[in-house]
Design a protein around this motif. Structure first.
Motif, PDB file in Angstrom:
ATOM      1  N   LEU B  85       0.831  -1.203   0.000  1.00  0.00           N
ATOM      2  CA  LEU B  85       0.000   0.000   0.000  1.00  0.00           C
ATOM      3  C   LEU B  85       0.868   1.257   0.000  1.00  0.00           C
ATOM      4  O   LEU B  85       0.691   2.172  -0.822  1.00  0.00           O
ATOM      5  CB  LEU B  85      -0.904  -0.021   1.238  1.00  0.00           C
ATOM      6  N   GLN B  86       1.849   1.303   0.917  1.00  0.00           N
ATOM      7  CA  GLN B  86       2.722   2.476   1.007  1.00  0.00           C
ATOM      8  C   GLN B  86       3.508   2.664  -0.278  1.00  0.00           C
ATOM      9  O   GLN B  86       3.737   3.789  -0.725  1.00  0.00           O
ATOM     10  CB  GLN B  86       3.694   2.329   2.186  1.00  0.00           C
ATOM     11  N   LEU B  87       3.918   1.531  -0.872  1.00  0.00           N
ATOM     12  CA  LEU B  87       4.698   1.596  -2.107  1.00  0.00           C
ATOM     13  C   LEU B  87       3.855   2.171  -3.237  1.00  0.00           C
ATOM     14  O   LEU B  87       4.304   3.056  -3.987  1.00  0.00           O
ATOM     15  CB  LEU B  87       5.164   0.180  -2.452  1.00  0.00           C
ATOM     16  N   LEU B  88       2.604   1.702  -3.347  1.00  0.00           N
ATOM     17  CA  LEU B  88       1.715   2.189  -4.405  1.00  0.00           C
ATOM     18  C   LEU B  88       1.453   3.686  -4.231  1.00  0.00           C
ATOM     19  O   LEU B  88       1.501   4.449  -5.204  1.00  0.00           O
ATOM     20  CB  LEU B  88       0.388   1.416  -4.386  1.00  0.00           C
ATOM     21  N   ILE B  89       1.192   4.111  -2.975  1.00  0.00           N
ATOM     22  CA  ILE B  89       0.948   5.537  -2.713  1.00  0.00           C
ATOM     23  C   ILE B  89       2.171   6.352  -3.130  1.00  0.00           C
ATOM     24  O   ILE B  89       2.059   7.381  -3.807  1.00  0.00           O
ATOM     25  CB  ILE B  89       0.623   5.755  -1.220  1.00  0.00           C
ATOM     26  N   SER B  90       3.379   5.860  -2.742  1.00  0.00           N
ATOM     27  CA  SER B  90       4.614   6.583  -3.078  1.00  0.00           C
ATOM     28  C   SER B  90       4.780   6.702  -4.582  1.00  0.00           C
ATOM     29  O   SER B  90       5.110   7.772  -5.100  1.00  0.00           O
ATOM     30  CB  SER B  90       5.832   5.848  -2.508  1.00  0.00           C
ATOM     31  N   ILE B  91       4.546   5.579  -5.298  1.00  0.00           N
ATOM     32  CA  ILE B  91       4.751   5.584  -6.748  1.00  0.00           C
ATOM     33  C   ILE B  91       3.778   6.563  -7.410  1.00  0.00           C
ATOM     34  O   ILE B  91       4.169   7.368  -8.266  1.00  0.00           O
ATOM     35  CB  ILE B  91       4.579   4.157  -7.323  1.00  0.00           C
ATOM     36  N   LEU B  92       2.508   6.538  -6.978  1.00  0.00           N
ATOM     37  CA  LEU B  92       1.504   7.459  -7.527  1.00  0.00           C
ATOM     38  C   LEU B  92       1.934   8.911  -7.335  1.00  0.00           C
ATOM     39  O   LEU B  92       1.865   9.720  -8.266  1.00  0.00           O
ATOM     40  CB  LEU B  92       0.145   7.242  -6.849  1.00  0.00           C
TER      41      LEU B  92
END
Lengths: 186, 186
Positions: B85-92
């Protein structure tokens, strides 16, 4: 200094003093909790007999028979020593009316110590409670008995000691958060 | 803006970018480690026979037979979900060219999450390794057999899974330190 600057300096000193006092209270509580847990665990031993498949086996249980309990006692002793040391340093500094945390580097060192001991405490408490739980429920691999029935006083003492371990962990984790608040402000 | 201010703003952006990249790398590594540990543990089962006092007992071991292993699988799944989840938020956010950490409050929330999951990971890893160790050494209360002799593949799989759990814990703890660096700078 002009009025606003003096009042800002006073607010600043007030916040620092509050953080110092919070730290001190947490340290005293953590010291008490870890010493209680340590003394309960280090005096835990009991002997009884258990019957497996009709065979009567003598069982004798002592904290030092289990690696996990030995580890717990070691960590509790280290945490008690750390809390006592930090408390003494804080009291000495407060008596001299100097700030408890001298610099950012000092705050980082205290944070690292609290964090490391909090992880160690969590690790020791969990390992010990895993083992106690296994003693209590018996082993589900096969039909083995519940060791806590004959050795209930040993198991209860272990459980109370582990409860104090987790209280002590919580207080260390709170200390680490106070360190982060300090670091984020100064 | 004058020259020094522009260069300070550039240095600042450079530090933030470095922290964001460090966070991203730690998240990817943590995700990989926890998924590896999870898949190893969730597929661990073995059956064999063990003889106690001349009786031949069938033993069948599966991760879900032990409370500690169940707890470990739960925590590993939660950590994998958190990292993803944190990774997806960061990438976005990086794709939109906006900063990954929006505000101090946001940084505090991420710190709290990382810290809580790091403690949970340490707890689950320790509980599971306490139980595995007890399986390996047998129980010293009485003359009971070593469960890891007949079930060595189960025990080995558990040990590797626990090793990956601790790697994943270390990466989460490192993320928490990066959060504290962020909080102490901005």
């Amino acid at each position: 200094m002009s009025g606003p600057l003096v009042s800002a300096a006073r607010t600043d000193r007030c916040i620092r003093r509050k953080l110092d006092v919070t730290h001190g209270v947490l340290r005293v509580a953590c010291l008490l909790a870890s010493v209680t847990a340590l003394s309960l665990m280090a005096t835990a031993e009991e002997s009884a007999t258990v019957s497996i498949f009709g065979f009567s086996l003598p069982v004798y249980s002592k904290w030092s028979f289990s690696d996990s309990f030995e580890y717990l006692v070691g960590v509790l002793a280290a945490v008690a020593a750390h809390s006592l040391l930090q408390l003494l340093i804080s009291i000495l500094r407060l008596l001299r009316n100097s700030p408890v945390i001298l610099s950012r580097n000092h705050a980082w060192i205290i944070f690292a110590g609290d964090q490391a001991f909090a992880y160690a405490m969590m690790s020791a408490g969990s390992a010990a409670s895993g083992v106690t739980n296994l003693n209590r429920t018996g082993i589900r691999h096969s039909a083995l008995p519940n060791f806590c029935k004959p050795l209930h006083s040993f198991c209860d003492r272990g459980a109370v000691s582990i409860a104090f371990t987790f209280i002590s962990w919580f207080l260390l984790a709170a200390s680490a958060v106070v360190d982060v608040i300090w670091l984020s402000k100064y």
